[in-house]
Design a protein around this motif. Structure first.
Motif, PDB file in Angstrom:
ATOM      1  N   SER A  36      31.760  50.671   9.928  1.00 12.53           N
ATOM      2  CA  SER A  36      31.913  49.259  10.287  1.00 12.53           C
ATOM      3  C   SER A  36      33.349  48.821  10.046  1.00 12.53           C
ATOM      4  CB  SER A  36      30.956  48.414   9.445  1.00 12.53           C
ATOM      5  OG  SER A  36      31.051  47.054   9.781  1.00 12.53           O
ATOM      6  N   CYS A  37      33.982  48.241  11.074  1.00  7.97           N
ATOM      7  CA  CYS A  37      35.403  47.892  10.986  1.00  7.97           C
ATOM      8  C   CYS A  37      35.634  46.416  11.287  1.00  7.97           C
ATOM      9  CB  CYS A  37      36.211  48.763  11.946  1.00  7.97           C
ATOM     10  SG  CYS A  37      35.633  48.675  13.653  1.00  7.97           S
ATOM     11  N   GLN A  38      36.905  46.030  11.292  1.00 13.94           N
ATOM     12  CA  GLN A  38      37.327  44.645  11.554  1.00 13.94           C
ATOM     13  C   GLN A  38      36.681  43.678  10.555  1.00 13.94           C
ATOM     14  OE1 GLN A  38      36.614  43.060  15.522  1.00 13.94           O
ATOM     15  NE2 GLN A  38      38.602  42.061  15.550  1.00 13.94           N
ATOM     16  N   TYR A  39      36.841  44.006   9.289  1.00 10.22           N
ATOM     17  CA  TYR A  39      36.311  43.162   8.217  1.00 10.22           C
ATOM     18  C   TYR A  39      37.397  42.995   7.168  1.00 10.22           C
ATOM     19  CZ  TYR A  39      33.166  41.373   4.598  1.00 10.22           C
ATOM     20  OH  TYR A  39      32.564  40.591   3.637  1.00 10.22           O
ATOM     21  N   SER A  40      37.633  41.752   6.753  1.00 11.05           N
ATOM     22  CA  SER A  40      38.681  41.475   5.774  1.00 11.05           C
ATOM     23  C   SER A  40      38.403  40.140   5.094  1.00 11.05           C
ATOM     24  CB  SER A  40      40.056  41.441   6.457  1.00 11.05           C
ATOM     25  OG  SER A  40      40.175  40.264   7.250  1.00 11.05           O
ATOM     26  N   LEU A  41      39.366  39.676   4.337  1.00 10.86           N
ATOM     27  CA  LEU A  41      39.227  38.357   3.718  1.00 10.86           C
ATOM     28  C   LEU A  41      39.082  37.273   4.782  1.00 10.86           C
ATOM     29  CD1 LEU A  41      41.907  38.637   0.872  1.00 10.86           C
ATOM     30  CD2 LEU A  41      39.423  38.870   0.677  1.00 10.86           C
ATOM     31  N   LEU A  42      39.653  37.500   5.967  1.00 10.52           N
ATOM     32  CA  LEU A  42      39.518  36.540   7.060  1.00 10.52           C
ATOM     33  C   LEU A  42      38.060  36.383   7.485  1.00 10.52           C
ATOM     34  CD1 LEU A  42      42.486  37.540   9.408  1.00 10.52           C
ATOM     35  CD2 LEU A  42      42.362  35.551   7.892  1.00 10.52           C
ATOM     36  N   SER A  43      37.279  37.440   7.347  1.00 12.61           N
ATOM     37  CA  SER A  43      35.886  37.411   7.785  1.00 12.61           C
ATOM     38  C   SER A  43      35.079  36.364   7.036  1.00 12.61           C
ATOM     39  CB  SER A  43      35.249  38.789   7.588  1.00 12.61           C
ATOM     40  OG  SER A  43      35.987  39.786   8.256  1.00 12.61           O
ATOM     41  N   GLN A  44      35.464  36.110   5.792  1.00 15.07           N
ATOM     42  CA  GLN A  44      34.736  35.140   4.984  1.00 15.07           C
ATOM     43  C   GLN A  44      34.930  33.719   5.501  1.00 15.07           C
ATOM     44  OE1 GLN A  44      36.115  35.916   1.007  1.00 15.07           O
ATOM     45  NE2 GLN A  44      35.372  38.025   1.016  1.00 15.07           N
ATOM     46  N   LEU A  45      35.987  33.501   6.287  1.00 15.09           N
ATOM     47  CA  LEU A  45      36.242  32.175   6.846  1.00 15.09           C
ATOM     48  C   LEU A  45      35.454  31.952   8.130  1.00 15.09           C
ATOM     49  CD1 LEU A  45      40.137  32.115   6.426  1.00 15.09           C
ATOM     50  CD2 LEU A  45      38.411  31.183   4.868  1.00 15.09           C
ATOM     51  N   LYS A  46      34.882  33.024   8.696  1.00 11.93           N
ATOM     52  CA  LYS A  46      34.191  32.933   9.983  1.00 11.93           C
ATOM     53  C   LYS A  46      32.690  33.162   9.861  1.00 11.93           C
ATOM     54  CE  LYS A  46      35.971  34.669  13.600  1.00 11.93           C
ATOM     55  NZ  LYS A  46      36.463  35.624  14.617  1.00 11.93           N
ATOM     56  N   SER A  47      32.152  33.080   8.664  1.00 10.58           N
ATOM     57  CA  SER A  47      30.719  33.298   8.447  1.00 10.58           C
ATOM     58  C   SER A  47      30.262  34.635   9.025  1.00 10.58           C
ATOM     59  CB  SER A  47      29.904  32.149   9.063  1.00 10.58           C
ATOM     60  OG  SER A  47      30.269  30.917   8.495  1.00 10.58           O
ATOM     61  N   ASP A  48      31.031  35.670   8.765  1.00 12.10           N
ATOM     62  CA  ASP A  48      30.690  37.009   9.236  1.00 12.10           C
ATOM     63  C   ASP A  48      29.337  37.414   8.647  1.00 12.10           C
ATOM     64  OD1 ASP A  48      30.601  39.989   9.304  1.00 12.10           O
ATOM     65  OD2 ASP A  48      32.618  39.772  10.116  1.00 12.10           O
ATOM     66  N   PRO A  49      28.387  37.891   9.467  1.00 10.18           N
ATOM     67  CA  PRO A  49      27.070  38.272   8.955  1.00 10.18           C
ATOM     68  C   PRO A  49      27.111  39.423   7.958  1.00 10.18           C
ATOM     69  CG  PRO A  49      27.326  38.950  11.243  1.00 10.18           C
ATOM     70  CD  PRO A  49      28.479  38.039  10.929  1.00 10.18           C
ATOM     71  N   ARG A  50      28.263  40.094   7.841  1.00 13.71           N
ATOM     72  CA  ARG A  50      28.376  41.182   6.870  1.00 13.71           C
ATOM     73  C   ARG A  50      28.790  40.694   5.492  1.00 13.71           C
ATOM     74  NH1 ARG A  50      32.418  44.755  10.433  1.00 13.71           N
ATOM     75  NH2 ARG A  50      33.279  42.643  10.685  1.00 13.71           N
ATOM     76  N   ALA A  51      28.947  39.382   5.328  1.00 11.83           N
ATOM     77  CA  ALA A  51      29.401  38.834   4.043  1.00 11.83           C
ATOM     78  C   ALA A  51      28.471  39.225   2.894  1.00 11.83           C
ATOM     79  CB  ALA A  51      29.522  37.315   4.137  1.00 11.83           C
ATOM     80  N   SER A  52      27.182  39.345   3.199  1.00 12.73           N
ATOM     81  CA  SER A  52      26.224  39.706   2.149  1.00 12.73           C
ATOM     82  C   SER A  52      26.421  41.137   1.657  1.00 12.73           C
ATOM     83  CB  SER A  52      24.796  39.531   2.658  1.00 12.73           C
ATOM     84  OG  SER A  52      24.552  40.393   3.764  1.00 12.73           O
ATOM     85  N   LEU A  53      27.220  41.920   2.395  1.00 16.44           N
ATOM     86  CA  LEU A  53      27.471  43.317   2.030  1.00 16.44           C
ATOM     87  C   LEU A  53      28.831  43.506   1.378  1.00 16.44           C
ATOM     88  CD1 LEU A  53      26.241  44.854   5.407  1.00 16.44           C
ATOM     89  CD2 LEU A  53      24.934  44.715   3.285  1.00 16.44           C
ATOM     90  N   ALA A  54      29.477  42.399   1.011  1.00 14.53           N
ATOM     91  CA  ALA A  54      30.852  42.462   0.499  1.00 14.53           C
ATOM     92  C   ALA A  54      30.993  43.392  -0.691  1.00 14.53           C
ATOM     93  CB  ALA A  54      31.333  41.059   0.135  1.00 14.53           C
ATOM     94  N   THR A  55      29.998  43.442  -1.556  1.00 13.31           N
ATOM     95  CA  THR A  55      30.094  44.305  -2.751  1.00 13.31           C
ATOM     96  C   THR A  55      30.029  45.781  -2.404  1.00 13.31           C
ATOM     97  OG1 THR A  55      27.702  44.143  -3.112  1.00 13.31           O
ATOM     98  CG2 THR A  55      29.107  42.529  -4.251  1.00 13.31           C
ATOM     99  N   LEU A  56      29.608  46.091  -1.176  1.00 11.52           N
ATOM    100  CA  LEU A  56      29.508  47.489  -0.753  1.00 11.52           C
ATOM    101  C   LEU A  56      30.731  47.941   0.040  1.00 11.52           C
ATOM    102  CD1 LEU A  56      25.786  47.531   0.467  1.00 11.52           C
ATOM    103  CD2 LEU A  56      26.684  48.260  -1.759  1.00 11.52           C
ATOM    104  N   ALA A  57      31.676  47.024   0.258  1.00 11.14           N
ATOM    105  CA  ALA A  57      32.852  47.352   1.056  1.00 11.14           C
ATOM    106  C   ALA A  57      33.651  48.486   0.433  1.00 11.14           C
ATOM    107  CB  ALA A  57      33.735  46.121   1.212  1.00 11.14           C
ATOM    108  N   ASN A  58      34.167  49.354   1.297  1.00  8.59           N
ATOM    109  CA  ASN A  58      35.014  50.481   0.896  1.00  8.59           C
ATOM    110  C   ASN A  58      34.292  51.451  -0.046  1.00  8.59           C
ATOM    111  OD1 ASN A  58      37.109  49.414   2.448  1.00  8.59           O
ATOM    112  ND2 ASN A  58      37.883  48.202   0.741  1.00  8.59           N
ATOM    113  N   LYS A  59      32.978  51.545   0.161  1.00  4.39           N
ATOM    114  CA  LYS A  59      32.170  52.497  -0.599  1.00  4.39           C
ATOM    115  C   LYS A  59      31.228  53.206   0.362  1.00  4.39           C
ATOM    116  CE  LYS A  59      31.862  49.378  -4.617  1.00  4.39           C
ATOM    117  NZ  LYS A  59      30.915  48.603  -5.449  1.00  4.39           N
ATOM    118  N   LYS A  60      31.066  54.497   0.187  1.00  7.06           N
ATOM    119  CA  LYS A  60      30.074  55.231   0.958  1.00  7.06           C
ATOM    120  C   LYS A  60      28.693  54.989   0.363  1.00  7.06           C
ATOM    121  CE  LYS A  60      32.861  59.277   2.322  1.00  7.06           C
ATOM    122  NZ  LYS A  60      32.909  60.750   2.214  1.00  7.06           N
TER     123      LYS A  60
END
Length: 371
Positions: A36-60
């Motif tokens: 999953s790509c195109q996710y950053s701090l900017l995503s939090q400003l756009k109500s990205d549906p992946r926000a609930s997965l933020a703690t899993l970012a950059n982890k396999k």
């Protein structure tokens, strides 16, 4: 076989899209990874549906037999919208590609088949050809790029690389209008989860009465219900997951529900008198006639459907109207109420969809109709 899916969705997301069901089927055939790509701090400003997965970012992680990775950066490239800002847009994309995530690099090198979902994913095609030129490359056209308003850099890249891909899988024949000329295009319709029939009882409605249902928030038009609820006081309109809440002008016969898990919406669909796809625009992409999940669900449950004229398509069970036009809305609802409960066509199982994506040339029904 080893499969890699590159998408701006995340396989672990609560809200499911077609690419999730494709991935489920791939996992039955071999090792499957979802990047999953195109996710950053900017995503939090756009109500990205992946926000609930933020703690899993950059982890396999492994989710339902699929290896998953959400690549989070400080900033991701995006559509700057203004032509005079295009140099900034190009800089952001080139910077993003200059240092690709190592997990993506590794997964590309190990994959036999790589799926690029429409959106940003095709920008990684050159990386694939450099590090794993033997891999089969399949483009999944979930949406037309102009419709989802991708950045100019993405559109230019796709137009350049599309003819080089193994297959471009279009959800509708109408999508070919927005594609660069190439001989690798195939029509592979949206799949359907037939197990929904197991979760569609009992009826949530009280005995008797006429009930209409609307599911989802895409381009939701509350004005439809302002008009319809007054024209048809005998009909109870059930609006599920519109994201707008009760609106001024709704009649007392309108019921508004928060978003609910997909399976909980099924009884509302099966036991309704007719379904509504209240898209607010009259200028909808034609391919939505074939790709709208809510319309597919209505058809599966043999539910007459009311929708804008532009996406009636060749479905006999749909009745069109012009958004904002009270007379045409009333005529469409009258027609739906009088219509028999029939299905216009039988959808494909998701396993059939994936089978066609992997070997599209073997299926006569996947060939793009002649213009």
């Amino acid at each position: 076989m080893k499969f890699l899916v590159i998408s701006a969705h995340d396989y672990r997301s609560y809200r499911k899209a077609g690419i999730h069901f494709v991935t489920v089927e791939l996992a039955k055939l071999g090792t499957t990874r979802f990047f999953s790509c195109q996710y950053s701090l900017l995503s939090q400003l756009k109500s990205d549906p992946r926000a609930s997965l933020a703690t899993l970012a950059n982890k396999k992680t492994v989710h339902e037999n699929v290896e998953c990775y959400l690549w989070k950066t400080w900033i991701h490239p995006f559509n700057v919208r203004k032509s005079y800002l295009r140099p900034i847009e190009e800089f952001l994309f080139r910077r993003y590609l200059k240092k690709p995530n190592q997990v993506l690099v590794d997964w590309i090198a190990e994959a036999d088949v790589i799926f690029f979902e429409s959106g940003i994913a095709p920008i990684f095609f050159d990386l694939v050809t450099q590090s794993n030129p033997q891999a089969r490359t399949i483009y999944v056209a979930s949406d037309d790029l102009a419709t989802i308003n991708v950045a100019a850099y993405v559109k230019a890249t796709f137009d350049r690389v599309a003819p080089q891909m193994t297959a471009l899988c279009l959800k509708s024949r109408y999508m070919s209008d927005g594609m660069p000329k190439s001989s690798n295009q195939y029509v592979i319709p949206h799949g359907f989860d037939f197990s929904v029939a197991e979760h569609a009882d009992p009826s949530p409605y009280p005995g008797g009465g006429v009930h209409a249902v609307s599911i989802g928030s895409m381009l939701f038009d509350p004005e439809f219900f302002v008009i319809a609820s007054k024209r048809f006081p005998e009909v109870v309109f059930h609006i599920i997951g519109s994201g707008t809440g009760t609106q001024p002008g709704y009649g007392e016969n309108v019921r508004v529900y928060d978003e609910m898990p997909h399976r909980f919406t099924l009884p509302y669909i099966k036991h309704a008198s007719f379904g509504i796809a209240p898209y607010r625009s009259a200028n909808l992409p034609r391919y939505l006639a074939d790709t709208s999940l809510k319309l597919m669900q209505y058809d599966f449950f043999k539910l007459p459907a009311v929708c804008p004229n532009s996406i009636v398509g060749d479905y006999a069970s749909r009745f069109g109207y012009e958004p904002g036009n009270g007379e045409s809305i009333a005529a469409a609802i009258d027609a739906a109420l009088a219509a028999p409960r029939t299905s216009s066509r039988m959808p494909l199982h998701w396993s059939q969809v994936v089978e066609r994506m992997l070997n599209p040339a073997q299926f006569e029904d996947a060939r793009l109709p002649a213009a």
